[in-house]
Design a protein around this motif. Sequence first.
Motif, mmCIF file in Angstrom:
data_model
loop_
_atom_site.group_PDB
_atom_site.id
_atom_site.type_symbol
_atom_site.label_atom_id
_atom_site.label_comp_id
_atom_site.label_asym_id
_atom_site.label_seq_id
_atom_site.Cartn_x
_atom_site.Cartn_y
_atom_site.Cartn_z
ATOM 1 N N LEU A 40 -6.790 4.256 -4.100
ATOM 2 C CA LEU A 40 -5.897 5.336 -3.659
ATOM 3 C C LEU A 40 -6.210 6.657 -4.363
ATOM 4 O O LEU A 40 -6.070 7.723 -3.753
ATOM 5 C CB LEU A 40 -4.438 4.927 -3.869
ATOM 6 C CG LEU A 40 -3.957 3.789 -2.948
ATOM 7 C CD1 LEU A 40 -2.555 3.341 -3.334
ATOM 8 C CD2 LEU A 40 -4.005 4.211 -1.478
ATOM 9 N N GLY A 97 1.027 3.969 -3.061
ATOM 10 C CA GLY A 97 0.765 5.381 -2.802
ATOM 11 C C GLY A 97 1.860 6.291 -3.328
ATOM 12 O O GLY A 97 1.611 7.459 -3.635
ATOM 13 N N LYS A 123 0.837 -1.211 0.000
ATOM 14 C CA LYS A 123 0.000 0.000 0.000
ATOM 15 C C LYS A 123 0.868 1.256 0.000
ATOM 16 O O LYS A 123 0.565 2.222 -0.708
ATOM 17 C CB LYS A 123 -0.951 -0.006 1.188
ATOM 18 C CG LYS A 123 -2.073 -1.021 1.040
ATOM 19 C CD LYS A 123 -3.070 -0.962 2.167
ATOM 20 C CE LYS A 123 -2.554 -1.651 3.389
ATOM 21 N NZ LYS A 123 -3.559 -1.924 4.415
#
Length: 168
Positions: free
Chosen positions: A164, A143, A139
Motif C-alpha cells: 500500500l 489503507g 485491504k
Amino acid sequence: MVERCFLFMRAIYPGTFDPVTYGHIDLIKRAVKVFDEVVVAVAHNPGKQPLFSVKERVNLLTQATRGLRKVRIDEFDGLVVDYARRLGAKVVIRGLRMLSDFEYEFQMALTNRKLSSEIETIFLMPHESYAYVSARLIKEAAGLGAGLADFVPPCVETALRRKLRKRS
C-alpha cells in the motif's frame, strides 16, 4: 481374512487469497481434519485485479501455513473442476461466512456439478470470530491505517503495508 480399503482423499480449497486472512487459515485447519491432503489453490483470475501477484499470494500462503501438515500451496488457471481432475481431487472446499455468501457459492457449486458431476463441493464455516472477515475489508482497513493483527498473520500485514505504501 478381512480386507482393508484405504481411500486417499485430496481436497482443493481454491480462491483469490488477496490477501490470505485468519479466516482462510481457519478453514484450512478445519479441512485438514477431514482430508488427507488439502491443496490451497491460488486462482489466476483475469476478472479481478488483485493487489498481490499470484506469486506473492502463493508465497504469503506458504508462510502463513508453514507448520500445517497435509497442506500444499499451488496455483491454477482455468476451471477449478479441470484443475481438480488433473490433481485427482474429488472435493472442492468453499467457505461460507455469512448468509450473503450462500447464493453465489450455491450457484458456483451447481455450475461445477454440471461441468463435472464426479467432483463434490463441501461448504465449511469458519469460527464465528472470523465470520465477518473478508480480504476486501482487510485491504480497506489497512489503507486507512487500522491495526491488522487480529485479521491476518504478521507476514501478511507487513506485505500489505509495504504494498500500500508503494501504491500511494
